[in-house]
Each structure stands twice: as structure tokens, then as C-alpha cells.
Design an enzyme around this catalytic site. Structure first.
Site, PDB file in Angstrom:
ATOM      1  N   GLN A  42       0.817  -1.212   0.000  1.00 18.05           N
ATOM      2  CA  GLN A  42       0.000   0.000   0.000  1.00 18.05           C
ATOM      3  C   GLN A  42       0.854   1.266   0.000  1.00 18.05           C
ATOM      4  OE1 GLN A  42      -1.663  -1.257   3.902  1.00 18.05           O
ATOM      5  NE2 GLN A  42      -1.302   0.876   4.554  1.00 18.05           N
ATOM      6  N   CYS A  61      -5.224   0.329   3.710  1.00 19.09           N
ATOM      7  CA  CYS A  61      -5.347  -1.101   4.006  1.00 19.09           C
ATOM      8  C   CYS A  61      -6.761  -1.607   3.750  1.00 19.09           C
ATOM      9  CB  CYS A  61      -4.970  -1.331   5.468  1.00 19.09           C
ATOM     10  SG  CYS A  61      -6.004  -0.384   6.615  1.00 19.09           S
ATOM     11  N   HIS A  71      -6.332  -1.502  11.585  1.00 21.84           N
ATOM     12  CA  HIS A  71      -5.703  -2.011  10.363  1.00 21.84           C
ATOM     13  C   HIS A  71      -6.560  -3.120   9.755  1.00 21.84           C
ATOM     14  CE1 HIS A  71      -2.652  -2.652   7.476  1.00 21.84           C
ATOM     15  NE2 HIS A  71      -2.196  -3.794   7.938  1.00 21.84           N
TER      16      HIS A  71
END
Lengths: 229, 214
Positions: free
Chosen positions: B19, B25, B161
């Protein structure tokens, strides 16, 4: 204002403010504290007291200093104008042959009780730093490890100051890694990764996703459960 | 659920992606899930575009973060996803350049999965890789092995995340989830993170979801 205090252990020096030895590590700590701040936004050093312990070929300075934060009137930078704020900080600066490394930086409002040095629980997390004496040439070793990191992950920094700052962050992260490792009950190994020169704030801001904290957002229908086969 | 499962061995998982310096994410977690769903329901493994979500999913915030549930809705409303090759990843938001004619996959719906990790394992083994969101405590310095941080340090309430569950199993009696991350192959175990399974470690069971492809 000098604050005399009696030594806590025979082998430690008393807090001795008048010693010119403190000037260089105090100034280094202030530079690291102000790193990345625009002119006019930098804190200034208030009172300083410190003690020094000879380690290997260098000296380990433990400083307690008050940092005077400048007033913050820029509406773009801070939501509420803040009048002068005084923080109490404790730093540990290793000086080896004139090369400084910031090993620890803890700051909090003046009335926060700064953890007492020699607190067993605290020290049990930092075996690297509590070896007595510190490993020989600690800062030289750390600089070597940092150079390997730079070569492995192809890292370059624009200025000498940036490199110094990133070495400081890297060193502090090595300490954080020990804590994380000590507190993991699985088989994971933690250590140097490509993110080892980032502060916790930088890593969180750049790579993570704060929106997830607000929960999963739009409600989705529940999946049908799997009928066992 | 079978004692272990790994969709990587069954061709349902594309290569590990990166990323970059961007909080995207959520897009990688969702495309990874849709890649698996498309493979299992339509038989073709395609690497799908995260950049399309960064640019065209107006409910989310591109590099500043996003939610998988919003991303599924955006994919449905847009009319599908283009491939990685057709809409390549740039790592920062640009003007939306999506073309329905170029879309190669579509989804019909999205579902929220159970928070019971045994049920999650059963669902994964039968239905495919799962999009989840976890607390990333310790991941900055993770190198290998099965992570099991102390619960207070890796609170399930501080999720930050999004990743993809691609399998599960045991390593010398330690149960784990095999997690595809999006930080490149030079992080973790060739880009993968292994997290303790069965205790809700780091909130791995709090936001499990999947797209539905009829």
C-alpha cells in the site's frame, strides 16, 4: 533554579546542576525535542538538573528538565490558543567520544510524577540499558546496526540532522521492540523491520487506518452460518 | 471446520501487494476478499484494483482510511471492479477514472460474519478468504512467528488495520490465523502475519466480512 538533592545510591553522583558537563547533553536533548518544529514553535529549556554515570568509554547523562512550550495562537495549528505550557521531561543521553545518542525521552505535565529511576519493574524491561556497565561502545554498536538497516532497506536521509534524528528514533524503537517481545505470549519474533526508523506516531499516521476505530460503519446482513459437513 | 486450511495452496489468493505510504489497508483487504470470491464463484483469479476504490469510493477517505462495508457498497454502486493492470495503484488519491466497460468483476452483496472464531474458520474453509480488521499493535516490528500480544496492549476496541484471513492451522500446537498484509513481501513472513487464533487476539473477530458473488 538549582535544586540540590542528596544522592540516592553511593555510586551515583548527586544531581549537580552547576556542572558544565550538562550543557552539551542538555542542548542535544533540546535539539532532539524540537526536531522538525518550525522556528517560533520551538520549546525552550527551563530548569535542568542532571547526573552522570561513567559507562564504558562514555558517559550516561540522566537529565530532568522543564520545557517551556511557546504560546500557540495559530488557529490552523491548534484548536484552542494555549498559554505557555511547561512540561517536565526526563532524558537519557549517552555521550561517547562526543557522539550523542538520545536513549529515552519521557515528558508530561509538570504535576505528573516522573517514574523514579531504579524502579525495578521499569528497569526489568530494559535489560540492554541496565547492563552495568552498558555494553562497550553502545552508541558505536547502535550506529553500526543502523547503517546495516539503511543498507538493507535502501534508506537515505537528506541532512546530517535528519540522520541523527532517525538514529535516535531507531535506538528508541530497539527499546520498544524489547518491551513488545517481552510481552508477547506467542512465538512471534520482533526486531528490525523496514519501519524501524519511524516514530510510533508517524507509523500510525502513515500506515494505519483511524476510521476503523469508529466501528464497522454501514450495517451488513449477517452471513448464513455454515452447516457443518 | 477442517483442522487447517490455506487458500494460498488452492489458487484463491493473489500476490502480496504494497500500500505504500498510504492508509489504504481497507481497499487491499476488500479487493483481496473479492478476488477470492470471484475465484471461488466464477473460477478465475484476477488481481483487482485498489486505486479504483481510493479514487471513486466517495464514502471512504482514500489514504486517510476507509471501512470495508462502505467499500462493498461502493463496488456495487459503481458496477464492479477493474483489474490491477487496467487501473494501477498509485498510492495517493486521484480523480476517479472508473469505466464500467472495463470492470471485470462485480459483487451482488456483502455480509457480516460471526464473531465466533470457530465459525469464522468454518466459513473461511467453505466460502473463501475473509476481510477482517485488527489492532496493529507490535506489527511495526513483527518479523516472524505467531503473535500473541497481551490483551490490554492489543485491545479489540482499538482497531486500526484491515487485512485478509487466507487460512488457519497450528504450528507445534499453537493455533494461528494466516493473514495477508499489504506492506509488501519484505515485511513479516514474505508479507504475511501470523496471529494467535481462538482468543479474539487483537480484535481479529470483531469486523469479519465478505462480499457475495452469485
Amino acid at each position: 533554579v538549582p535544586v540540590p538533592a542528596k544522592p540516592r545510591a553511593d555510586d551515583e553522583q548527586a544531581w549537580d546542576l552547576s556542572s558544565p558537563e550538562l550543557l552539551a547533553p542538555a542542548r542535544f536533548a533540546l535539539d532532539m525535542y524540537n526536531y522538525g518544529r518550525a522556528a517560533g514553535m520551538r520549546a525552550v529549556l527551563g530548569t535542568v538538573r542532571g547526573r552522570v554515570r561513567r559507562v564504558g568509554r562514555g558517559s550516561l547523562f540522566s537529565l530532568e528538565a522543564t520545557m517551556e512550550e511557546p504560546p500557540c495562537n495559530d488557529p490552523l495549528v491548534c484548536l484552542l490558543p494555549v498559554t505557555n505550557k511547561t512540561l517536565l521531561c526526563s532524558f537519557q543521553v549517552l555521550d561517547e567520544l562526543g557522539k550523542h545518542v538520545l536513549l529515552r525521552r519521557d515528558c508530561g505535565p509538570v504535576n505528573t510524577k516522573v517514574p523514579e529511576y531504579g524502579n525495578e519493574t521499569f528497569s526489568s524491561f530494559l535489560p540492554m540499558l541496565n547492563k552495568d556497565p552498558l555494553p562497550q561502545d553502545f552508541s558505536v554498536k547502535m550506529a553500526t546496526v543502523f547503517k546495516d538497516f539503511m543498507a538493507t532497506y535502501n534508506r537515505t536521509y537528506e541532512t546530517k540532522e535528519e540522520t541523527q534524528w532517525r538514529l535516535t528514533v531507531f535506538t528508541r524503537n530497539m527499546v520498544r521492540v524489547q518491551k513488545i517481545q517481552a510481552l508477547d505470549r506467542g512465538t512471534a519474533q520482533y526486531g528490525i523491520t523496514k519501519f524501524s526508523d519511524l516514530t510510533e506516531e508517524e507509523f500510525y499516521t502513515i500506515y494505519l487506518n483511524p476510521l476503523l476505530r469508529n466501528g464497522s460503519g454501514k450495517k451488513m446482513r449477517p452471513a448464513k452460518s455454515i452447516n457443518g459437513r | 471446520a477442517p483442522p487447517e486450511w490455506d487458500w494460498r495452496k488452492k489458487g484463491a489468493v493473489t500476490e502480496v501487494k504494497d500500500q505504500g505510504m498510504c492508509g489504504s489497508c481497507w481497499a487491499f483487504s476488500v479487493t483481496g476478499n473479492v478476488e477470492g470470491q470471484w475465484f471461488l464463484n466464477r473460477g478465475t483469479l484476477l488481481s483487482l484494483s485498489e486505486q479504483e476504490l481510493l479514487d471513486c469510493d466517495k464514502m471512504d477517505k482514500a489514504c486517510l482510511g476507509g471501512l470495508p462495508s462502505n467499500a462493498y457498497t461502493a463496488i456495487k454502486n459503481l458496477g464492479g471492479l477493474e483489474t490491477e493492470d487496467d487501473y494501477s495503484y498509485q498510492g495517493h488519491v486521484q480523480a476517479c477514472n472508473f469505466s464500467a466497460q472495463r470492470a471485470k468483476v462485480y459483487i451482488n452483496d456483502s455480509v457480516e460474519l460471526s464473531k465466533n472464531e470457530n465459525k469464522m474458520a468454518a466459513w473461511l474453509a467453505q466460502k473463501g478468504p475473509i476481510s477482517v480488521a485488527i489492532n496493529a499493535f507490535g506489527m511495526q516490528f513483527y518479523r516472524h512467528g505467531i503473535a500473541r500480544p497481551l490483551k490490554p496492549l492489543c485491545s479489540p476496541w482499538l482497531i486500526d488495520h484491515a487485512v485478509l484471513l487466507v487460512g488457519y492451522g497450528n504450528r507445534s500446537k499453537t493455533p494461528y490465523w494466516a493473514i495477508k498484509n499489504s506492506w509488501g513481501t519484505n515485511w513479516g513472513e514474505e508479507g504475511y502475519y501470523y496471529l494467535y487464533r481462538g482468543s479474539g487476539a487483537c480484535g481479529v473477530n470483531t469486523m469479519a466480512s465478505s462480499a457475495v458473488v452469485n
